[in-house]
Design a protein around this motif. Structure first.
Motif, PDB file in Angstrom:
ATOM      1  N   ILE A   4       0.836  -1.088  -0.025  1.00 39.58           N
ATOM      2  CA  ILE A   4       0.072   0.058   0.036  1.00 39.58           C
ATOM      3  C   ILE A   4       0.940   1.251  -0.085  1.00 39.58           C
ATOM      4  N   LEU A   5       0.937   1.738  -1.014  1.00 39.53           N
ATOM      5  CA  LEU A   5       1.787   3.126  -1.219  1.00 39.53           C
ATOM      6  C   LEU A   5       1.167   4.390  -0.736  1.00 39.53           C
ATOM      7  N   HIS A   6      -0.099   4.600  -1.018  1.00 36.70           N
ATOM      8  CA  HIS A   6      -0.665   5.798  -0.776  1.00 36.70           C
ATOM      9  C   HIS A   6      -2.481   5.653  -0.181  1.00 36.70           C
ATOM     10  N   GLU A   7      -2.753   6.560   0.597  1.00 36.35           N
ATOM     11  CA  GLU A   7      -4.186   6.592   1.049  1.00 36.35           C
ATOM     12  C   GLU A   7      -4.767   7.990   0.740  1.00 36.35           C
ATOM     13  N   GLY A   8      -6.237   7.783   0.537  1.00 33.56           N
ATOM     14  CA  GLY A   8      -6.769   9.040   0.316  1.00 33.56           C
ATOM     15  C   GLY A   8      -6.885  10.032   1.624  1.00 33.56           C
ATOM     16  N   LEU A   9      -7.526  11.183   1.705  1.00 33.29           N
ATOM     17  CA  LEU A   9      -7.697  11.999   2.871  1.00 33.29           C
ATOM     18  C   LEU A   9      -8.900  11.609   3.813  1.00 33.29           C
ATOM     19  N   VAL A  10      -9.909  11.400   2.936  1.00 36.07           N
ATOM     20  CA  VAL A  10     -11.321  10.888   3.778  1.00 36.07           C
ATOM     21  C   VAL A  10     -11.344   9.471   4.030  1.00 36.07           C
ATOM     22  N   GLY A  11     -11.273   9.261   5.221  1.00 34.59           N
ATOM     23  CA  GLY A  11     -11.328   7.713   5.681  1.00 34.59           C
ATOM     24  C   GLY A  11     -10.120   7.010   5.318  1.00 34.59           C
ATOM     25  N   ARG A  12      -9.051   7.317   5.088  1.00 35.98           N
ATOM     26  CA  ARG A  12      -7.963   6.932   4.488  1.00 35.98           C
ATOM     27  C   ARG A  12      -8.204   6.200   3.254  1.00 35.98           C
ATOM     28  N   ASP A  13      -8.982   6.567   2.381  1.00 36.49           N
ATOM     29  CA  ASP A  13      -9.678   5.761   1.405  1.00 36.49           C
ATOM     30  C   ASP A  13      -9.617   6.595   0.157  1.00 36.49           C
ATOM     31  N   PRO A  14      -9.580   6.113  -1.322  1.00 32.89           N
ATOM     32  CA  PRO A  14      -9.141   4.864  -1.649  1.00 32.89           C
ATOM     33  C   PRO A  14      -7.751   4.807  -1.211  1.00 32.89           C
ATOM     34  N   ILE A  15      -7.229   3.430  -1.738  1.00 35.42           N
ATOM     35  CA  ILE A  15      -5.854   3.210  -1.289  1.00 35.42           C
ATOM     36  C   ILE A  15      -4.908   2.956  -2.842  1.00 35.42           C
ATOM     37  N   ALA A  16      -3.622   3.530  -2.988  1.00 34.58           N
ATOM     38  CA  ALA A  16      -2.882   2.902  -4.212  1.00 34.58           C
ATOM     39  C   ALA A  16      -2.135   1.964  -3.735  1.00 34.58           C
ATOM     40  N   VAL A  17      -2.350   0.927  -4.635  1.00 37.51           N
ATOM     41  CA  VAL A  17      -1.488  -0.472  -4.216  1.00 37.51           C
ATOM     42  C   VAL A  17      -0.650  -0.944  -5.260  1.00 37.51           C
ATOM     43  N   ARG A  18       0.654  -0.941  -4.905  1.00 37.18           N
ATOM     44  CA  ARG A  18       1.609  -1.567  -5.971  1.00 37.18           C
ATOM     45  C   ARG A  18       1.196  -3.025  -5.957  1.00 37.18           C
ATOM     46  N   VAL A  19       0.986  -3.558  -7.347  1.00 39.30           N
ATOM     47  CA  VAL A  19       0.727  -5.008  -7.429  1.00 39.30           C
ATOM     48  C   VAL A  19       1.932  -5.388  -8.406  1.00 39.30           C
ATOM     49  N   ASP A  20       2.805  -6.213  -7.973  1.00 35.56           N
ATOM     50  CA  ASP A  20       4.048  -6.439  -8.553  1.00 35.56           C
ATOM     51  C   ASP A  20       4.647  -5.288  -9.214  1.00 35.56           C
ATOM     52  N   SER A  21       4.359  -5.185 -10.597  1.00 38.25           N
ATOM     53  CA  SER A  21       4.874  -4.020 -11.455  1.00 38.25           C
ATOM     54  C   SER A  21       4.273  -2.811 -11.680  1.00 38.25           C
ATOM     55  N   ILE A  22       2.934  -2.758 -11.267  1.00 38.98           N
ATOM     56  CA  ILE A  22       1.956  -1.688 -11.537  1.00 38.98           C
ATOM     57  C   ILE A  22       1.439  -1.247 -10.145  1.00 38.98           C
ATOM     58  N   ILE A  39       4.568  13.225  -3.176  1.00 37.45           N
ATOM     59  CA  ILE A  39       4.235  14.762  -3.094  1.00 37.45           C
ATOM     60  C   ILE A  39       2.618  14.717  -3.616  1.00 37.45           C
ATOM     61  N   VAL A  40       2.461  14.410  -4.746  1.00 42.57           N
ATOM     62  CA  VAL A  40       1.434  14.403  -5.523  1.00 42.57           C
ATOM     63  C   VAL A  40       0.078  13.503  -5.017  1.00 42.57           C
ATOM     64  N   LEU A  41       0.387  12.357  -4.443  1.00 41.36           N
ATOM     65  CA  LEU A  41      -0.604  11.473  -3.391  1.00 41.36           C
ATOM     66  C   LEU A  41      -0.525  11.699  -2.251  1.00 41.36           C
ATOM     67  N   HIS A  42      -0.086  12.805  -1.651  1.00 36.75           N
ATOM     68  CA  HIS A  42       0.036  13.141  -0.227  1.00 36.75           C
ATOM     69  C   HIS A  42      -1.533  13.456   0.050  1.00 36.75           C
ATOM     70  N   PRO A  43      -1.938  12.803   1.322  1.00 33.80           N
ATOM     71  CA  PRO A  43      -3.260  13.173   1.352  1.00 33.80           C
ATOM     72  C   PRO A  43      -3.654  14.634   1.228  1.00 33.80           C
ATOM     73  N   VAL A  44      -2.669  15.342   2.108  1.00 36.26           N
ATOM     74  CA  VAL A  44      -3.101  17.080   2.079  1.00 36.26           C
ATOM     75  C   VAL A  44      -2.206  17.581   1.051  1.00 36.26           C
ATOM     76  N   GLY A  45      -1.138  17.175   0.938  1.00 38.80           N
ATOM     77  CA  GLY A  45      -0.113  17.841  -0.103  1.00 38.80           C
ATOM     78  C   GLY A  45      -0.870  17.751  -1.512  1.00 38.80           C
ATOM     79  N   GLY A  46      -1.259  16.598  -1.713  1.00 34.59           N
ATOM     80  CA  GLY A  46      -1.676  16.117  -2.951  1.00 34.59           C
ATOM     81  C   GLY A  46      -3.089  17.114  -3.487  1.00 34.59           C
ATOM     82  N   LEU A  47      -3.889  17.694  -2.554  1.00 31.54           N
ATOM     83  CA  LEU A  47      -4.898  18.129  -2.694  1.00 31.54           C
ATOM     84  C   LEU A  47      -4.512  19.665  -2.920  1.00 31.54           C
ATOM     85  N   ILE A  48      -3.590  20.188  -2.303  1.00 34.31           N
ATOM     86  CA  ILE A  48      -2.770  21.418  -2.546  1.00 34.31           C
ATOM     87  C   ILE A  48      -2.280  21.596  -3.631  1.00 34.31           C
ATOM     88  N   VAL A  49      -1.681  20.610  -4.413  1.00 31.71           N
ATOM     89  CA  VAL A  49      -1.007  20.648  -5.663  1.00 31.71           C
ATOM     90  C   VAL A  49      -2.209  20.672  -6.678  1.00 31.71           C
TER      91      VAL A  49
END
Lengths: 91, 623
Positions: free
Chosen positions: A58-76, B222-232
């Motif tokens: 799990i590389l990244h999470e969204g702001l609201v409810g930590r959702d959605p998530i960006a998932v690295r799956v092997d090479s993508i 930076i771009v997908l940071h929960p807060v920083g990303g929205l600012i970008v």
């Protein structure tokens, strides 16, 4: 795939934190509560590379409810909501 | 010997670089249309191979499989299977893969092979793969797959030479007659098996470096940071709107004075009379008032295409998904709604990326509430005529503030309407999933962008030259005939058909503060919003002589009350005044009902908003 009983170390990807790394054990589409039918959800997950044995992180999470998530799956990298990620059982 | 026309089809997953390969092969020799019965964009291009064979190539919509879960994907499936109505079965299918990311394409290729079509696997962006230390055993891959494999670099001159040579070689020995098709929809277990097979082949033929693309990881931090990303994201949108309004200004003024000069020339060369009036007031000022927006359209599409090509648009959808979800919108609705700020038509067409019916319908219904560029001339005209250019709180320009308020009202209303739709009309639908590939960042390809912008600009000019031109002729006719009787002292337009229609509508529009001249201008404004400006010009010009047309704003300031002007602004936020948008909604939803729903709800909102605005303004003493 059938809904097998999880061993303690098995968990749905939908509950994992950012930074989690693991390997896909199996898919359990009936666990997701998705708007898609089980077959459709499973097909789409496979088409995006979520198959047994794939390494996920799990590389990244969204702001609201930590959702959605960006998932690295092997090479993508794939963005999914936690609701659908509940169907991906990892360890 | 004349060789027969060869039909190629490009198939690939989204983000495989299919479109840049298409652009590299065909250049600007492209034809964009729709497939019959559906509004899936059909892109066909032409080129000649080294041995002189004429080739037609169709860029099929991107897909991960042949299951066909959306209209786009059905087209791709039917086209490859030779079942698409009115289409030639492709002689050769080019399966395009991003060389840095073969997994999903190899699986698609294994599925495609079952259709029995002759096929080539094109490893596109091969230079990027090499730079990242990915090596592919091309010969072995071809042997394992049982399909010829060729590498290409679509963005480099001569980067498609191998592909062209191989196309010639294969087409020379293409067997005549139908091939055996053993494709049928795959079950889940077959799907899983093909993915395993693909993974095995990749493990045998491709060696991947230990670390993934570091640039993408660094930018995403930076771009997908929960807060920083929205600012970008906010910054990008700010620069984009700044560009649309500020950068386009000098060009628009240039175009404006060009058309003025042309009108002047016609005025001075031709004798006074009907022909002079037709050319100057009907044709030149009418069409000119629309073409003036070309710089803005070009700039907004330039931004959208650059961000798309760079790989940012998928990130924007990721960032906005839950935020828009609060109003019942899907993350993928972000791009269509953003495009709608340029024009609702490309915006509504872009909703095809949303595969859930409910989400797509909601997005289509609210897209026309986004302030499109056609409203800008009306807003600018009225604001500059009625709102003083003074500062409030010391640093904010009042005119700019009103403009911002109009945009904000549009956005807030769109979200409110979406929320109401979710709540009342379509509540029994469960939320659709959001599953999207976030591709690695790539340098945008300038040639591809240029071709994209050129195609859109051409479409816009075509519209200006047809729909809008004919509406301008109509309004000029309505405003000019019948001619006043000899010796009449009132302005000529008082005797015209336009005045008769306008005066008939006046009682309906009086409660919102509109006079009959506005009613006349709103009629052609139904065809396209911006036409109302030219129509007002025509109405007041014919009434008051040539000088009036040059300063419509000043004329309005003397003829309208502030309350009327504000009411007109409120009307323009909501009114469904664009025949083309309604036609696109009818086409995209496949139903007159949804077109009717859009028209009615927008008209009701417009009338209500104007009514409230006018009466509040009058009560406050602005009447």
């Amino acid at each position: 795939m059938t809904d097998t009983t999880d061993t303690p170390s098995h968990m749905p990807l939908g509950l994992a934190q950012r930074g989690f790394t693991g390997v896909i054990q199996h898919l359990a589409a009936n666990r997701a509560g998705s708007a898609l039918s089980d077959v459709e959800l499973e097909s789409r997950l496979i088409e995006l590379g979520f198959v047994e044995g794939a390494r996920v992180e799990i590389l990244h999470e969204g702001l609201v409810g930590r959702d959605p998530i960006a998932v690295r799956v092997d090479s993508i990298t794939i963005a999914v909501r936690r609701r659908e990620a509940m169907a991906i059982i990892v360890a | 010997m004349e060789l027969p026309l060869l039909h190629l089809a490009l198939v690939g997953t989204p983000n495989s670089g299919k479109t840049s390969l298409f652009n590299a092969l065909t250049g600007s020799r492209q034809k964009v249309a729709n497939y019959p019965g559906v509004t899936v964009e059909r892109k066909e291009g032409f080129f000649v191979t080294p041995v002189g064979r004429q080739v037609s190539v169709v860029d099929l919509p991107g897909t991960y499989s042949l299951r066909g879960r959306s209209p786009d994907e059905e087209i791709t499936r039917d086209f490859v299977l030779g079942k698409a109505t009115g289409e030639t079965v492709p002689d050769l299918v080019l399966c395009v893969a991003d060389s840095t990311n073969l997994r999903l394409t190899i699986r698609l290729l294994l599925e495609l092979k079952r259709t029995g079509r002759p096929m080539i696997l094109v490893l596109n962006m091969f230079d990027i793969a090499n730079r990242r230390g990915i090596t592919v055993d091309v010969e072995r891959l071809a042997k394992e797959l049982g399909v010829p494999v060729v590498t290409s670099i679509a963005v480099r001159k001569g980067g498609t030479a191998d592909l062209l040579a191989l196309t010639d070689e294969i087409s020379a020995k293409l067997a005549a007659g139908p091939q055996k098709n053993s494709w049928r929809a795959l079950s889940v277990s077959e799907l899983r098996a093909t993915q395993r097979e693909a993974d095995r082949i990749i493990a045998d033929c491709v060696s991947l470096p230990a670390s993934p693309d570091t640039w993408t990881a660094r930018i995403d931090a930076i771009v997908l940071h929960p807060v920083g990303g929205l600012i970008v994201l906010a910054l990008i949108l700010f620069v984009m709107f700044q560009a649309v309004f500020a950068w386009a200004q000098p060009l628009m003024e240039l175009l404006n004075s060009g058309f003025d000069a042309l009108g002047e020339l016609v005025h001075n060369t031709l004798p006074a009379g009907l022909l002079q009036s037709f050319l100057q007031n009907g044709v030149i000022s009418g069409v000119g008032s629309v073409i003036v927006f070309l710089p803005q359209i070009i700039i907004i599409f330039l931004f959208i295409l650059l961000l798309e090509d760079f790989g940012y648009m998928a990130r924007a959808a990721f960032l906005m998904d839950r935020i828009m979800g609060g109003a019942g919108l899907h993350g993928r609705a972000f791009i269509p709604l953003l495009s709608s700020f340029a024009c609702a038509i490309p915006g509504i067409m872009a909703t095809r990326v949303i595969d859930n019916k409910r989400d797509r319908l909601t997005t289509i219904l609210i897209a026309p509430l986004m302030t499109c560029s056609a409203r800008i001339p009306v807003y600018t005209l009225i604001i500059s005529a009625f709102i003083p250019a003074r500062d409030v709180w010391g640093f904010i320009n009042l005119q700019g503030l009103v403009m911002f308020g109009l945009y904000a009202t549009g956005i807030v209303s769109a979200l409110a309407v979406s929320f109401l739709i979710k709540f009342f009309m379509l509540r029994d639908f469960a939320p659709a999933p959001f599953m999207l590939e976030l591709p690695d960042y790539k340098m945008p390809r300038l040639k591809s962008i240029a071709i994209g912008v050129y195609t859109r600009a051409k479409m816009f000019l075509h519209r200006a030259g047809t729909t809008i031109f004919s509406m301008m002729v109509l309004i000029w006719f309505l405003a000019s005939f019948p001619q006043p009787p000899a010796g009449a002292t009132e302005p000529a337009i008082d005797f015209s058909l336009a005045a008769i229609i306008g005066k008939a509508l006046e009682p309906l529009l009086a409660p919102v503060g509109f006079n009959w001249q506005i009613a006349v201008a709103l009629i052609p404004g139904m065809a396209a919003r911006e036409v109302a400006v030219a129509a007002l010009g025509t109405v007041y010009a014919i009434e008051g002589g040539k000088e009036a047309a040059e300063q419509i704003g000043q004329v309005l300031a003397t003829k309208w009350s502030l309350a009327t002007a504000l009411s007109m602004l409120a009307w323009y936020i909501f009114a469904p005044q664009c025949a083309s948008t309604l036609a696109v909604i009818r086409r995209e939803t496949g139903s007159w009902t949804w077109m009717g729903v859009t028209f009615t709800y927008m008209l009701v909102l417009a009338y209500a908003a104007s009514f409230v605005t006018y009466n509040v303004a009058v009560a406050l003493g602005a009447g």
